[in-house]
Design a protein around this motif. Sequence first.
Motif, PDB file in Angstrom:
ATOM      1  N   GLY A  17       0.786  -1.231   0.000  1.00 49.39           N
ATOM      2  CA  GLY A  17       0.000   0.000   0.000  1.00 49.39           C
ATOM      3  C   GLY A  17       0.815   1.276   0.000  1.00 49.39           C
ATOM      4  N   ARG A  18       2.152   1.152  -0.062  1.00 54.24           N
ATOM      5  CA  ARG A  18       3.056   2.303  -0.115  1.00 54.24           C
ATOM      6  C   ARG A  18       2.908   3.204   1.124  1.00 54.24           C
ATOM      7  N   THR A  19       2.690   2.599   2.265  1.00 57.06           N
ATOM      8  CA  THR A  19       2.585   3.358   3.518  1.00 57.06           C
ATOM      9  C   THR A  19       3.817   3.179   4.399  1.00 57.06           C
ATOM     10  N   GLY A  20       4.843   2.506   3.874  1.00 56.53           N
ATOM     11  CA  GLY A  20       6.043   2.265   4.661  1.00 56.53           C
ATOM     12  C   GLY A  20       6.796   3.546   4.956  1.00 56.53           C
ATOM     13  N   LEU A  21       7.670   3.481   5.953  1.00 55.63           N
ATOM     14  CA  LEU A  21       8.436   4.644   6.380  1.00 55.63           C
ATOM     15  C   LEU A  21       9.935   4.445   6.205  1.00 55.63           C
ATOM     16  N   ALA A  22      10.337   3.339   5.560  1.00 54.66           N
ATOM     17  CA  ALA A  22      11.763   3.048   5.422  1.00 54.66           C
ATOM     18  C   ALA A  22      12.195   2.882   3.972  1.00 54.66           C
ATOM     19  N   GLY A  23      11.297   3.127   3.022  1.00 50.56           N
ATOM     20  CA  GLY A  23      11.660   3.043   1.614  1.00 50.56           C
ATOM     21  C   GLY A  23      11.793   1.639   1.077  1.00 50.56           C
ATOM     22  N   GLY A  24      11.236   0.653   1.768  1.00 48.27           N
ATOM     23  CA  GLY A  24      11.409  -0.735   1.352  1.00 48.27           C
ATOM     24  C   GLY A  24      10.678  -1.115   0.080  1.00 48.27           C
ATOM     25  N   GLY A  25       9.598  -0.409  -0.253  1.00 50.97           N
ATOM     26  CA  GLY A  25       8.814  -0.759  -1.440  1.00 50.97           C
ATOM     27  C   GLY A  25       9.037   0.163  -2.609  1.00 50.97           C
ATOM     28  N   VAL A  26      10.103   0.985  -2.536  1.00 47.69           N
ATOM     29  CA  VAL A  26      10.377   1.954  -3.609  1.00 47.69           C
ATOM     30  C   VAL A  26      11.572   1.469  -4.420  1.00 47.69           C
ATOM     31  N   PRO A  27      11.458   1.389  -5.754  1.00 45.53           N
ATOM     32  CA  PRO A  27      12.603   0.959  -6.578  1.00 45.53           C
ATOM     33  C   PRO A  27      13.702   2.004  -6.540  1.00 45.53           C
ATOM     34  N   LEU A  28      14.944   1.540  -6.646  1.00 50.12           N
ATOM     35  CA  LEU A  28      16.070   2.454  -6.544  1.00 50.12           C
ATOM     36  C   LEU A  28      16.449   3.077  -7.876  1.00 50.12           C
ATOM     37  N   ASP A  29      16.290   2.308  -8.946  1.00 52.57           N
ATOM     38  CA  ASP A  29      16.728   2.808 -10.245  1.00 52.57           C
ATOM     39  C   ASP A  29      15.804   2.274 -11.323  1.00 52.57           C
ATOM     40  N   GLY A  30      16.107   2.555 -12.557  1.00 54.66           N
ATOM     41  CA  GLY A  30      15.241   2.167 -13.668  1.00 54.66           C
ATOM     42  C   GLY A  30      15.508   0.796 -14.220  1.00 54.66           C
ATOM     43  N   ARG A  31      16.183  -0.051 -13.466  1.00 50.67           N
ATOM     44  CA  ARG A  31      16.514  -1.393 -13.980  1.00 50.67           C
ATOM     45  C   ARG A  31      15.675  -2.493 -13.346  1.00 50.67           C
ATOM     46  N   SER A  32      14.619  -2.099 -12.661  1.00 49.75           N
ATOM     47  CA  SER A  32      13.751  -3.080 -12.007  1.00 49.75           C
ATOM     48  C   SER A  32      12.302  -2.823 -12.380  1.00 49.75           C
ATOM     49  N   VAL A  33      11.447  -3.776 -12.048  1.00 53.66           N
ATOM     50  CA  VAL A  33      10.008  -3.578 -12.156  1.00 53.66           C
ATOM     51  C   VAL A  33       9.419  -3.529 -10.754  1.00 53.66           C
ATOM     52  N   VAL A  34       8.373  -2.754 -10.606  1.00 55.06           N
ATOM     53  CA  VAL A  34       7.574  -2.795  -9.389  1.00 55.06           C
ATOM     54  C   VAL A  34       6.489  -3.831  -9.592  1.00 55.06           C
ATOM     55  N   LEU A  35       6.360  -4.746  -8.642  1.00 57.59           N
ATOM     56  CA  LEU A  35       5.300  -5.745  -8.709  1.00 57.59           C
ATOM     57  C   LEU A  35       4.296  -5.416  -7.614  1.00 57.59           C
TER      58      LEU A  35
END
Length: 482
Positions: free
Chosen positions: A75-93
């Motif tokens: 749900g993108r409610t985290g506070l530590a950045g765990g669900g955010v991609p770092l760069d453009g070489r990945s996909v978000v699932l």
Amino acid sequence: MTRPNLDAFLTQCQQITGPAGVLSAEADMASYLRDWTGQYQGSAIAVLRPRSTDEVAQLVRLCVEAGIAVVPQGGRTGLAGGGVPLDGRSVVLSLERMNAIRTVDTDARTMTLEAGVILETAQNAALEQGLVFPLTFGAKGSCTIGGALATNAGGSNVVRYGTTRELCVGIEAVMPDGSVISALHGLRKDNTGYDLRHLLIGAEGTLGIITAAVFKLAPAPKVRVAGFLALEDLAHAPSLLNRMQDRTGGAVEAFEYMPKPMIAAIQRAFPDVRAPLDTLPETGIFFEVASSRDADAAEAEGGGSRLEEDVLGLLEALMEEGALPDAMIAQTEQQRLDLWHLRESALEGVMHNGPAYFTDISLPLNKIAPFVAEMDQAVAEMGFATLTVGHLGDGNLHYTLSAAEGQDWESLPLAKAKALIFDRLQAAGGSFSAEHGIGQSKLDLMRQLKTPAQLEAMRAVKRALDPENLMNPAKLIPMDQS
């Protein structure tokens, strides 16, 4: 990845999920590339939105073949950045379309949920069956079950029901090679080798993608008593908690530390929020006890419930002892909800106050008061003010630094204050991450404060299950040896 190869990859993804399951336009992906705080932002090849565990497995296998990393997201409610991609070489699932409540078993008192189910939706579904889904925290209206599992979320009811880990009795997950582990039997006892459920819970998507889980439910309370207490000293809080547990038969569901600066910050952010007491207490405790026993819900001589009578008897004794200068008990359901609203507005209150440094620490209960007293004095001398709130019943503090009045945040010695906090925390036998997870934000603390043996054991597990490091890379475990 070349453009033709990228287009071919996205076409294959669409064949698995359907056109609505693949987002690749910048505008469509924007909300998936940042978290709630706005502190963490990234970029991605695409956002994939599967509808089933089979689709997740197919997508993971496709990503493995292409050498593309996968960042699971709730749900993108985290506070530590765990669900955010770092760069453009990945996909978000994103698991948001996997939002079915598969079963509610009233005999076993369990509920089987897909990872994308919103926490509040699960709570409401349990209530319809006369049961409660015990996990709760401020983001319940938007956080998802998968995210709660991935971070082993805690919240306000841990003192009675435990963390997400303790509520989960079965799990289904897609592993880094695209294979599926399904153990949704809900068994309370199953000693048949390594418990992969507990390995995956709290792993923040670095060892696989949780797609569904079975949770324990609890009987719905027939009576609740909530209130707010002004303690003479924070050092009295553990004794008060234990006496309240003894008096009510272990019925304490919330025991939250809310000192004067925190309540004042909430009121600045939300002027319509009323303080629970006429004079803001230096040491405030919000509590709630609840019982499903008919005897506790029965009317007492004074007109309230017997549970309320028990609580009032304890508070009167504490007042006579001088440990409790003031107290209030919610007399209506609205007053009770107002207390919960006050507590759940704490994070917004801190963020509205201005720049801040958040911690998510835990300490032994008998070390909390000395820690707070020492740190408050030390950081005040450096020019900081503190906005602390905490799940005092389980030892979890959100000890937050802000600029004292008249101080410029940018000029304050934050590095010195942080070093002192974590030095004292280590000395007290505490933890630098209690319920929010590690994500990106605490990798340096992992390097500094976990022992080399602990880190290497975690790295070995990661390498064994995800040898290509494609599952949420650069999160949770610092893979470098520095």
